[in-house]
Scaffold this active site. Structure first.
Site, mmCIF file in Angstrom:
data_model
loop_
_atom_site.group_PDB
_atom_site.id
_atom_site.type_symbol
_atom_site.label_atom_id
_atom_site.label_comp_id
_atom_site.label_asym_id
_atom_site.label_seq_id
_atom_site.Cartn_x
_atom_site.Cartn_y
_atom_site.Cartn_z
ATOM 1 N N ASN A 1 20.188 -9.351 -0.355
ATOM 2 C CA ASN A 1 19.504 -8.725 0.774
ATOM 3 C C ASN A 1 18.014 -8.951 0.564
ATOM 4 O O ASN A 1 17.494 -8.613 -0.496
ATOM 5 C CB ASN A 1 19.829 -7.224 0.808
ATOM 6 C CG ASN A 1 18.987 -6.467 1.816
ATOM 7 O OD1 ASN A 1 18.408 -7.056 2.732
ATOM 8 N ND2 ASN A 1 18.926 -5.155 1.666
ATOM 9 N N GLY A 2 17.338 -9.544 1.539
ATOM 10 C CA GLY A 2 15.905 -9.810 1.398
ATOM 11 C C GLY A 2 15.590 -11.238 1.795
ATOM 12 O O GLY A 2 16.412 -11.919 2.411
ATOM 13 N N HIS B 1 -3.739 -1.601 37.568
ATOM 14 C CA HIS B 1 -4.490 -2.748 37.033
ATOM 15 C C HIS B 1 -3.591 -3.955 36.813
ATOM 16 O O HIS B 1 -3.926 -4.849 36.047
ATOM 17 C CB HIS B 1 -5.205 -2.336 35.739
ATOM 18 C CG HIS B 1 -6.204 -1.247 35.963
ATOM 19 N ND1 HIS B 1 -7.384 -1.460 36.645
ATOM 20 C CD2 HIS B 1 -6.164 0.069 35.663
ATOM 21 C CE1 HIS B 1 -8.050 -0.312 36.715
ATOM 22 N NE2 HIS B 1 -7.319 0.638 36.135
ATOM 23 N N ARG C 1 23.664 -1.018 9.487
ATOM 24 C CA ARG C 1 22.407 -1.694 9.198
ATOM 25 C C ARG C 1 22.208 -2.923 10.092
ATOM 26 O O ARG C 1 21.107 -3.436 10.210
ATOM 27 C CB ARG C 1 22.372 -2.125 7.725
ATOM 28 C CG ARG C 1 22.390 -0.954 6.766
ATOM 29 C CD ARG C 1 22.661 -1.415 5.352
ATOM 30 N NE ARG C 1 21.578 -2.209 4.806
ATOM 31 C CZ ARG C 1 20.492 -1.729 4.225
ATOM 32 N NH1 ARG C 1 20.351 -0.422 4.113
ATOM 33 N NH2 ARG C 1 19.559 -2.509 3.731
ATOM 34 N N CYS D 1 20.777 -7.005 6.011
ATOM 35 C CA CYS D 1 21.947 -7.249 5.159
ATOM 36 C C CYS D 1 22.312 -6.004 4.353
ATOM 37 O O CYS D 1 21.451 -5.180 4.038
ATOM 38 C CB CYS D 1 21.648 -8.352 4.161
ATOM 39 S SG CYS D 1 21.013 -9.833 4.918
ATOM 40 N N GLU E 1 8.817 5.912 24.004
ATOM 41 C CA GLU E 1 10.071 6.125 23.287
ATOM 42 C C GLU E 1 11.262 6.005 24.249
ATOM 43 O O GLU E 1 12.278 5.395 23.913
ATOM 44 C CB GLU E 1 10.045 7.501 22.588
ATOM 45 C CG GLU E 1 11.307 7.873 21.842
ATOM 46 C CD GLU E 1 11.727 6.886 20.756
ATOM 47 O OE1 GLU E 1 10.953 5.979 20.414
ATOM 48 O OE2 GLU E 1 12.863 7.003 20.271
ATOM 49 N N LYS F 1 19.342 -1.461 11.338
ATOM 50 C CA LYS F 1 18.890 -0.083 11.157
ATOM 51 C C LYS F 1 17.694 -0.024 10.226
ATOM 52 O O LYS F 1 16.742 0.710 10.459
ATOM 53 C CB LYS F 1 20.046 0.756 10.589
ATOM 54 C CG LYS F 1 19.704 2.218 10.367
ATOM 55 C CD LYS F 1 19.473 2.935 11.679
ATOM 56 C CE LYS F 1 19.111 4.388 11.499
ATOM 57 N NZ LYS F 1 18.558 4.923 12.767
ATOM 58 N N GLU G 1 16.577 -1.120 23.866
ATOM 59 C CA GLU G 1 17.194 -1.626 22.641
ATOM 60 C C GLU G 1 18.716 -1.529 22.667
ATOM 61 O O GLU G 1 19.389 -2.322 22.025
ATOM 62 C CB GLU G 1 16.612 -0.953 21.388
ATOM 63 C CG GLU G 1 16.947 0.495 21.206
ATOM 64 C CD GLU G 1 16.364 1.082 19.916
ATOM 65 O OE1 GLU G 1 16.247 0.368 18.917
ATOM 66 O OE2 GLU G 1 16.033 2.282 19.916
ATOM 67 N N LYS H 1 14.201 3.256 23.792
ATOM 68 C CA LYS H 1 15.598 3.711 23.646
ATOM 69 C C LYS H 1 16.480 2.989 24.643
ATOM 70 O O LYS H 1 17.554 2.517 24.316
ATOM 71 C CB LYS H 1 15.642 5.229 23.885
ATOM 72 C CG LYS H 1 16.588 6.011 23.086
ATOM 73 C CD LYS H 1 16.176 6.325 21.668
ATOM 74 C CE LYS H 1 15.746 5.161 20.854
ATOM 75 N NZ LYS H 1 15.124 5.467 19.602
ATOM 76 N N TRP I 1 22.619 -10.336 7.958
ATOM 77 C CA TRP I 1 21.806 -10.341 9.176
ATOM 78 C C TRP I 1 20.959 -11.601 9.062
ATOM 79 O O TRP I 1 20.058 -11.674 8.219
ATOM 80 C CB TRP I 1 20.949 -9.079 9.197
ATOM 81 C CG TRP I 1 20.255 -8.789 10.490
ATOM 82 C CD1 TRP I 1 20.790 -8.202 11.603
ATOM 83 C CD2 TRP I 1 18.878 -9.044 10.798
ATOM 84 N NE1 TRP I 1 19.842 -8.088 12.575
ATOM 85 C CE2 TRP I 1 18.653 -8.591 12.116
ATOM 86 C CE3 TRP I 1 17.813 -9.600 10.109
ATOM 87 C CZ2 TRP I 1 17.420 -8.686 12.746
ATOM 88 C CZ3 TRP I 1 16.587 -9.699 10.733
ATOM 89 C CH2 TRP I 1 16.402 -9.239 12.036
#
Ligand code: M6R
Length: 608
Positions: free
Chosen positions: A101-102, A504, A27, A2, A481, A603, A488, A485, A75
């Site tokens: 926010n939280g 394996h 964000r 948020c 990485e 973000k 996502e 990338k 969010w």
């Protein structure tokens, strides 16, 4: 996560709120809303979906006149994304309005108590509980009421609050969620992050945990929970405003990839003096470095991957044992750390809830904590014993590129510094490493200039279902990485494997046409990697290889080769990551994905 914005001043609040929220879009969010107070009347508009819906519904803010207001991008955590769950949240009398926010962890208990007292709830959110509690305890004094409510809430919050009987005051408070205050010419602004206020001011106050702010057009007053005034210096933000703009690029992610040569150079240059590594802000004397018996690198996502690369470099160069751990695991497992342990927390945002909690856990156990952080003045930067900034500038795209690249070089610098102090490196080797380090920005630039080739290749794989990334040693770190990338932002399933581990189990997934991206930059592992590539290829895989110039043999074991310039074995990740970033980016663009704001992601992950 948020984003919150609030404004009080002599200009219309709504357009400023919409503009600020737009700057916080990076964000991540799924609904948005604003509330404005005029002559003691609060009006609000909120809606599921993009911020522009709120812009349209309010004719860019015109339908909500007034010079005091708060806004929010949500969010979803408690309750689905919907108009009713969107913030702001008002009490029944429309006299108190809140953005948050939280997460209020004990919200159910509080909600049940309020229901017993006759309160009715319209949304599923934890935030509405805050509004109703403020209503319940309100005694005409906003500060005292907010403090009373703070004492009852558990969890994290940055709140923006308006009381209609104080129509010239904007209140805000924080605990474990970011909050800044900007002092502008026309008034004062609160926000979750600096980009939201940069258009209006460069002078900001970083609000600490459990501080309450009261803003009017002219004044900024900060209080602690004992209602005492807190005196604080403002910080001048010297970013170029354009750094937080797209600057002609189609996406922030692409622009930020192109920012990498400068970002890396800015992070390296101040720390090289006379062919040696000097990290002034390290806060560790040579004696302290000699006393370190173990290093923990703790982080999340890409920052965690940078830590894994760092482990390979640090252990090989400085011969100090390094353990790399995800912050979400570290914080809950009672790790064995003590005074001879250095804990390195890597974070772009400096606000990641798990990383911040890990930092506190480590400090509480007596470890020395070093932050490698990008956002100046962020919580991790302030709470760590010392901080080494990555000078990437503002990073807006959810998928990190330039901050990650700066985290990598920061880990190289630290490893070189420790090796230097511990006498584990000769002057000649150090000089060679420094020379190679200085070359990275130009080499990255060169790799970026080959973007069309990677775009063409990516376009062939837009319909892929699974893509595997394999590597050994430090190349396994960059495979992780590369895989993150890609997945996502393109939503293609992808995994990274240590190449020796394939047989394996995972190799059974390889079938005709499966794309396997193989990274092989390490001389001592080169032959082993070639065998692994042959193994997957003989089972039908199409192999994309990323290797150093001169490794021509790779052509025979793969279907497509991307060459990176030569550098020493420690720094290859900084170069191999560029084609992998471009590959993920172009696949996502080709699939029509929202590259800068991928679904479900934020973000800055300020909740657990
Ligand atoms: O702000 P931080 O560096 O602490 O964030 C950590 C992760 O959330 C972040 O790296 C995330 O994995 C990115 N989306 C990766 O691109």
């Amino acid at each position: 996560m948020c984003g919150i914005v609030g404004y009080v001043g002599n200009e219309q609040a709504a357009p400023i709120l919409l503009d600020g929220l737009e700057k916080l879009e990076y964000r991540g969010y799924d609904s948005a809303g604003i509330a404005v107070c005029q002559d003691g009347k609060i009006k609000m508009t909120k809606a599921k979906g993009r911020l522009k819906v709120v812009g349209e519904l309010t004719h860019n803010g015109e339908t909500l006149p007034g010079t005091l207001g708060i806004g929010h991008t949500r969010w979803a955590t408690h309750g689905e994304p919907s108009d009713v769950n969107a913030h702001p949240h008002m009490n029944k009398e429309n006299s108190i309005v809140v953005v948050h926010n939280g997460i209020i962890e004990n919200y159910l208990k509080l909600k049940n108590r309020l229901i017993e007292k006759g309160y009715e709830f319209v949304s599923e959110t934890d935030t509405e509980v805050v509004t109703q509690m403020l209503d319940y305890y309100y005694n005409g004094n906003p500060l005292q009421t907010i403090i009373k409510v703070m004492h009852r809430m558990e969890g994290s919050y940055a709140l923006g609050i308006i009381f209609n009987d104080h129509p010239h005051q904007l209140y805000a408070v924080r605990k474990d969620s970011p909050l800044i205050v900007g002092k502008a010419k026309s008034g004062n602004i609160i926000a979750s992050d600096v980009p939201a206020v940069l258009k209006y001011t460069r002078d900001v106050y970083f609000i600490e945990n459990e501080e309450i702010v009261c803003l009017t057009e002219e004044d900024i007053e900060i209080f602690n929970v004992d209602e005492e005034i807190v005196h604080k210096e403002s910080v001048r933000i010297d970013w170029d405003v354009n750094a937080a703009e797209k600057g002609g690029y189609e996406h922030f992610m692409l622009k930020e990839m192109y920012d990498q040569p400068k970002a890396i150079a800015d992070t390296i240059s101040p720390r090289i003096k006379d062919g040696k590594i000097e990290i002034e802000e390290l806060g560790l004397s040579d004696e302290m470095i000699r006393g370190i018996r173990k290093i923990f690198v703790v982080a999340c996502g890409s920052a965690y991957h940078a830590g894994i690369t760092g482990k390979y470099v640090m252990e090989d160069l400085a011969r100090i044992p390094v353990e790399v751990e995800m912050a979400s695991e570290f914080r809950y497992r009672n790790p064995i750390v003590g005074e001879d342990t250095l804990v390195i927390i890597i974070s772009q945002s400096g606000e990641t809830a798990d990383s911040l909690a890990a930092l506190r856990e480590a400090k509480g156990k007596g470890a020395k904590v070093l932050g490698i952080v990008n956002v100046v003045g962020s919580s991790i930067a302030r709470e760590a014993d010392s901080v080494m900034y990555t000078w990437a500038g503002p990073e807006i795209a959810v998928a990190t590129t330039k901050a990650y690249s700066c985290q990598l070089v920061s880990m190289y610098l630290l490893s070189m510094k420790f090796a230097q102090v511990l006498g584990r490196i000769t002057d000649e080797k150090m000089l060679n490493l420094v020379e190679d380090l200085k070359k990275i920005p130009d080499q990255v630039e060169l790799l970026l200039s080959h973007k069309e080739r990677i775009q063409k290749f990516a376009n062939r794989y837009l319909a892929a279902k699974d893509i595997f990334f394999i590597g050994r040693g430090i190349d396994y770190a960059i495979s992780m990485e590369g895989s993150l990338k890609l997945k996502e932002i393109s939503y293609i399933h992808s995994e990274a494997y240590a190449a020796g581990e394939l047989k394996h189990g995972t190799i059974s997934l390889v079938e005709d046409g499966t794309l396997v991206a193989a990274v092989l930059t390490q001389e001592d592992l080169y032959k082993k990697m070639l065998s692994n590539m042959v193994e997957v290829r003989s089972r039908g895989a199409f192999v994309l290889a990323v290797t150093q110039e001169g490794n021509d043999e790779v052509e025979r074991a793969s279907d497509y080769v991307i060459y990176i310039p030569n550098t020493n074995k420690y720094f290859t990740n900084s170069l191999a990551v560029i084609p992998l970033q471009l590959f993920g980016y172009y696949i996502a663009v080709g699939r029509g994905c929202d590259v800068d704001k991928p679904r479900n992601l934020a973000k800055s992950v300020t909740v657990e």
